[in-house]
Design a protein around this motif. Structure first.
Motif, mmCIF file in Angstrom:
data_model
loop_
_atom_site.group_PDB
_atom_site.id
_atom_site.type_symbol
_atom_site.label_atom_id
_atom_site.label_comp_id
_atom_site.label_asym_id
_atom_site.label_seq_id
_atom_site.Cartn_x
_atom_site.Cartn_y
_atom_site.Cartn_z
ATOM 1 N N VAL A 197 0.839 -1.196 0.000
ATOM 2 C CA VAL A 197 0.000 0.000 0.000
ATOM 3 C C VAL A 197 0.873 1.244 0.000
ATOM 4 C CG1 VAL A 197 -1.737 1.301 1.260
ATOM 5 C CG2 VAL A 197 -1.832 -1.206 1.218
ATOM 6 N N GLN A 198 0.530 2.164 -0.885
ATOM 7 C CA GLN A 198 1.227 3.450 -0.919
ATOM 8 C C GLN A 198 0.206 4.576 -0.967
ATOM 9 O OE1 GLN A 198 4.108 3.360 -4.186
ATOM 10 N NE2 GLN A 198 5.717 3.328 -2.629
ATOM 11 N N LEU A 199 0.432 5.582 -0.150
ATOM 12 C CA LEU A 199 -0.397 6.776 -0.134
ATOM 13 C C LEU A 199 0.532 7.965 -0.319
ATOM 14 C CD1 LEU A 199 -2.590 5.890 2.987
ATOM 15 C CD2 LEU A 199 -3.222 5.606 0.589
ATOM 16 N N VAL A 200 0.272 8.766 -1.335
ATOM 17 C CA VAL A 200 1.154 9.890 -1.637
ATOM 18 C C VAL A 200 0.325 11.168 -1.688
ATOM 19 C CG1 VAL A 200 2.794 10.875 -3.260
ATOM 20 C CG2 VAL A 200 2.684 8.386 -2.953
ATOM 21 N N GLU A 201 0.622 12.071 -0.752
ATOM 22 C CA GLU A 201 -0.103 13.337 -0.677
ATOM 23 C C GLU A 201 0.561 14.402 -1.544
ATOM 24 O OE1 GLU A 201 0.000 11.656 3.644
ATOM 25 O OE2 GLU A 201 1.381 11.926 1.950
ATOM 26 N N SER A 202 -0.245 15.354 -1.975
ATOM 27 C CA SER A 202 0.264 16.521 -2.685
ATOM 28 C C SER A 202 -0.722 17.668 -2.492
ATOM 29 C CB SER A 202 0.458 16.225 -4.170
ATOM 30 O OG SER A 202 -0.777 15.882 -4.771
ATOM 31 N N GLY A 203 -0.275 18.878 -2.829
ATOM 32 C CA GLY A 203 -1.178 20.016 -2.801
ATOM 33 C C GLY A 203 -1.006 20.969 -1.643
ATOM 34 N N GLY A 204 -0.122 20.637 -0.725
ATOM 35 C CA GLY A 204 0.100 21.548 0.383
ATOM 36 C C GLY A 204 0.802 22.818 -0.076
ATOM 37 N N GLY A 205 0.903 23.774 0.825
ATOM 38 C CA GLY A 205 1.573 25.017 0.488
ATOM 39 C C GLY A 205 1.280 26.090 1.503
ATOM 40 N N SER A 206 1.600 27.309 1.130
ATOM 41 C CA SER A 206 1.382 28.457 2.008
ATOM 42 C C SER A 206 0.277 29.324 1.443
ATOM 43 C CB SER A 206 2.666 29.277 2.134
ATOM 44 O OG SER A 206 3.690 28.518 2.747
ATOM 45 N N VAL A 207 -0.588 29.791 2.316
ATOM 46 C CA VAL A 207 -1.724 30.594 1.895
ATOM 47 C C VAL A 207 -2.064 31.571 3.007
ATOM 48 C CG1 VAL A 207 -3.419 28.957 2.799
ATOM 49 C CG2 VAL A 207 -4.033 30.445 0.877
ATOM 50 N N GLN A 208 -2.676 32.669 2.648
ATOM 51 C CA GLN A 208 -3.117 33.634 3.663
ATOM 52 C C GLN A 208 -4.458 33.203 4.243
ATOM 53 O OE1 GLN A 208 -2.991 37.554 1.799
ATOM 54 N NE2 GLN A 208 -1.018 37.902 2.805
ATOM 55 N N ALA A 209 -4.711 33.659 5.430
ATOM 56 C CA ALA A 209 -5.980 33.350 6.094
ATOM 57 C C ALA A 209 -7.151 33.757 5.194
ATOM 58 C CB ALA A 209 -6.067 34.087 7.426
ATOM 59 N N GLY A 210 -8.128 32.869 5.149
ATOM 60 C CA GLY A 210 -9.280 33.096 4.285
ATOM 61 C C GLY A 210 -9.146 32.440 2.923
ATOM 62 N N GLY A 211 -7.948 31.973 2.607
ATOM 63 C CA GLY A 211 -7.694 31.342 1.326
ATOM 64 C C GLY A 211 -8.104 29.883 1.286
ATOM 65 N N SER A 212 -7.802 29.252 0.157
ATOM 66 C CA SER A 212 -8.196 27.867 -0.076
ATOM 67 C C SER A 212 -7.025 27.041 -0.597
ATOM 68 C CB SER A 212 -9.336 27.799 -1.096
ATOM 69 O OG SER A 212 -10.485 28.474 -0.646
ATOM 70 N N LEU A 213 -7.080 25.757 -0.313
ATOM 71 C CA LEU A 213 -6.128 24.787 -0.853
ATOM 72 C C LEU A 213 -6.869 23.484 -1.096
ATOM 73 C CD1 LEU A 213 -2.917 25.164 1.381
ATOM 74 C CD2 LEU A 213 -3.099 25.693 -1.054
ATOM 75 N N ILE A 214 -6.363 22.704 -2.041
ATOM 76 C CA ILE A 214 -6.889 21.352 -2.257
ATOM 77 C C ILE A 214 -5.743 20.364 -2.066
ATOM 78 C CG2 ILE A 214 -7.993 19.754 -3.842
ATOM 79 C CD1 ILE A 214 -9.157 22.131 -5.313
ATOM 80 N N LEU A 215 -5.920 19.430 -1.166
ATOM 81 C CA LEU A 215 -4.962 18.350 -0.959
ATOM 82 C C LEU A 215 -5.426 17.125 -1.735
ATOM 83 C CD1 LEU A 215 -4.264 18.593 2.885
ATOM 84 C CD2 LEU A 215 -3.204 19.864 0.995
ATOM 85 N N SER A 216 -4.467 16.393 -2.277
ATOM 86 C CA SER A 216 -4.754 15.157 -2.991
ATOM 87 C C SER A 216 -3.962 14.010 -2.385
ATOM 88 C CB SER A 216 -4.380 15.294 -4.468
ATOM 89 O OG SER A 216 -5.084 16.353 -5.077
ATOM 90 N N CYS A 217 -4.527 12.828 -2.475
ATOM 91 C CA CYS A 217 -3.848 11.623 -2.008
ATOM 92 C C CYS A 217 -4.030 10.543 -3.064
ATOM 93 C CB CYS A 217 -4.419 11.168 -0.673
ATOM 94 S SG CYS A 217 -3.765 9.586 -0.080
ATOM 95 N N ALA A 218 -2.926 10.107 -3.660
ATOM 96 C CA ALA A 218 -2.957 9.035 -4.648
ATOM 97 C C ALA A 218 -2.687 7.718 -3.940
ATOM 98 C CB ALA A 218 -1.917 9.295 -5.724
ATOM 99 N N ALA A 219 -3.636 6.807 -4.039
ATOM 100 C CA ALA A 219 -3.526 5.523 -3.355
ATOM 101 C C ALA A 219 -3.228 4.418 -4.357
ATOM 102 C CB ALA A 219 -4.824 5.209 -2.625
ATOM 103 N N SER A 220 -2.402 3.482 -3.934
ATOM 104 C CA SER A 220 -2.119 2.313 -4.752
ATOM 105 C C SER A 220 -1.901 1.111 -3.853
ATOM 106 C CB SER A 220 -0.893 2.546 -5.634
ATOM 107 O OG SER A 220 0.259 2.788 -4.846
#
Length: 123
Positions: free
Chosen positions: A2-25
């Motif tokens: 099993v492998q889980l690989v996250e992506s999509g993190g980063g820096s953002v100002q308060a009130g902003g948005s981000l999308i995290l992804s996790c690819a599973a195999s």
């Protein structure tokens, strides 16, 4: 394996948005629970949002109404994070485990973990 690989993190100002992804195999169970957890420096890891193979969802009170968890049939996972706050700053982890009758936000109910992706929210 099993492998889980996250992506999509980063820096953002308060009130902003981000999308995290996790690819599973390699996760072959037809019934399962998957979710997002986070750990801030000096704090314990906490459950953020979980979803199971039936589509049932559970959120932590702190993110209810701001975060949305979703998945596809290939067990890829996403976390849409809106209205971010500085207290959302943490390392975010994707996790997977066996199906449970009661959805769980407890990290010890999950067997497989990704490496994490950092989310930083500035005020």
């Amino acid at each position: 394996q099993v492998q889980l690989v996250e992506s999509g993190g980063g820096s953002v100002q308060a009130g902003g948005s981000l999308i995290l992804s996790c690819a599973a195999s390699g996760y072959t169970y037809s019934r399962y629970c998957m979710g997002w957890f986070r750990q801030a420096p000096g704090k314990e890891r906490e459950g953020v949002a979980v979803i199971d193979s039936d589509g049932r969802i559970k959120y932590a009170d702190s993110v209810m109404g701001r975060f949305t968890i979703s998945k596809d049939n290939a067990k890829n996972l996403w976390l849409q994070m809106n209205s971010l706050k500085p207290e959302d700053t943490a390392m975010y982890y994707c996790a997977a485990g066996r199906w449970l009758l009661l959805l769980s936000l407890r990290d010890h109910d999950y067997n497989y973990w990704g490496q994490g992706t950092q989310v930083t929210v500035s005020s």
